[in-house]
Motif scaffolding. Structure first.
Motif, mmCIF file in Angstrom:
data_model
loop_
_atom_site.group_PDB
_atom_site.id
_atom_site.type_symbol
_atom_site.label_atom_id
_atom_site.label_comp_id
_atom_site.label_asym_id
_atom_site.label_seq_id
_atom_site.Cartn_x
_atom_site.Cartn_y
_atom_site.Cartn_z
ATOM 1 N N ALA A 75 0.828 -1.202 0.000
ATOM 2 C CA ALA A 75 0.000 0.000 0.000
ATOM 3 C C ALA A 75 0.863 1.253 0.000
ATOM 4 O O ALA A 75 2.046 1.210 0.337
ATOM 5 C CB ALA A 75 -0.910 -0.004 1.225
ATOM 6 N N THR A 76 0.227 2.360 -0.342
ATOM 7 C CA THR A 76 0.851 3.671 -0.293
ATOM 8 C C THR A 76 0.212 4.457 0.841
ATOM 9 O O THR A 76 -1.018 4.536 0.926
ATOM 10 C CB THR A 76 0.647 4.416 -1.626
ATOM 11 N N VAL A 77 1.021 5.020 1.710
ATOM 12 C CA VAL A 77 0.517 5.813 2.830
ATOM 13 C C VAL A 77 -0.071 7.111 2.281
ATOM 14 O O VAL A 77 0.592 7.838 1.540
ATOM 15 C CB VAL A 77 1.641 6.126 3.844
ATOM 16 N N THR A 78 -1.331 7.380 2.649
ATOM 17 C CA THR A 78 -1.991 8.601 2.182
ATOM 18 C C THR A 78 -2.220 9.593 3.322
ATOM 19 O O THR A 78 -2.834 10.632 3.121
ATOM 20 C CB THR A 78 -3.324 8.279 1.478
ATOM 21 N N GLY A 79 -1.741 9.269 4.515
ATOM 22 C CA GLY A 79 -1.839 10.191 5.642
ATOM 23 C C GLY A 79 -2.654 9.634 6.779
ATOM 24 O O GLY A 79 -2.699 8.427 6.995
ATOM 25 N N SER A 80 -3.328 10.523 7.490
ATOM 26 C CA SER A 80 -4.147 10.106 8.629
ATOM 27 C C SER A 80 -5.607 10.429 8.345
ATOM 28 O O SER A 80 -5.923 11.293 7.528
ATOM 29 C CB SER A 80 -3.687 10.798 9.904
ATOM 30 N N GLU A 95 -4.126 6.024 7.074
ATOM 31 C CA GLU A 95 -4.940 5.664 5.912
ATOM 32 C C GLU A 95 -3.995 5.288 4.782
ATOM 33 O O GLU A 95 -2.973 5.948 4.576
ATOM 34 C CB GLU A 95 -5.823 6.838 5.508
ATOM 35 N N MET A 96 -4.354 4.226 4.051
ATOM 36 C CA MET A 96 -3.480 3.723 2.996
ATOM 37 C C MET A 96 -4.284 3.362 1.761
ATOM 38 O O MET A 96 -5.433 2.951 1.857
ATOM 39 C CB MET A 96 -2.725 2.492 3.493
ATOM 40 N N GLN A 97 -3.631 3.480 0.608
ATOM 41 C CA GLN A 97 -4.215 3.107 -0.675
ATOM 42 C C GLN A 97 -3.640 1.747 -1.080
ATOM 43 O O GLN A 97 -2.420 1.600 -1.195
ATOM 44 C CB GLN A 97 -3.885 4.162 -1.736
#
Length: 104
Positions: A75-80, A95-97
């Motif tokens: 996954a790619t980290v998209t923040g909180s 939150e992750m994609q």
């Protein structure tokens, strides 16, 4: 887990137990407890939100995933993300994609 906004766009490999994937989360989002390594079914410690596709549709990658599955996620980290809890409070989680997911 501590500062997800510091790791924006970083790719990670995470192991997780899917804890919620239902009409409340929608077809492209699930909640899971995660760990850096595969552990016992109930030893995943950190609550995390995962999205796939555009967050609303086009998330065929999640078709075989259901609650209680143990998965390996790239996954790619998209923040909180801060959301309201059922007991009336709120919580902030990473939150992750989802890029790739496999049931274990």
């Amino acid at each position: 887990m501590k500062k997800p906004d510091s790791y924006l766009d970083m790719n990670v490999i995470i192991y997780a137990r899917v804890t919620q994937f239902d009409s409340a989360t929608g077809p492209c989002t699930f909640r899971a407890n995660v760990s850096h390594a595969q552990v016992g079914k109930y030893d995943y410690e950190h609550n995390t939100i995962f999205n796939a596709g555009d967050g609303l549709t086009n998330c065929d990658i999640l078709d075989d995933v259901v609650a209680e599955d143990i998965v390996k996620v790239t996954a790619t980290v998209t923040g909180s993300l801060t959301y309201d809890t059922q007991v009336g409070g709120s919580t902030t989680v990473p939150e992750m994609q989802v890029v790739k997911i496999a049931r274990l």
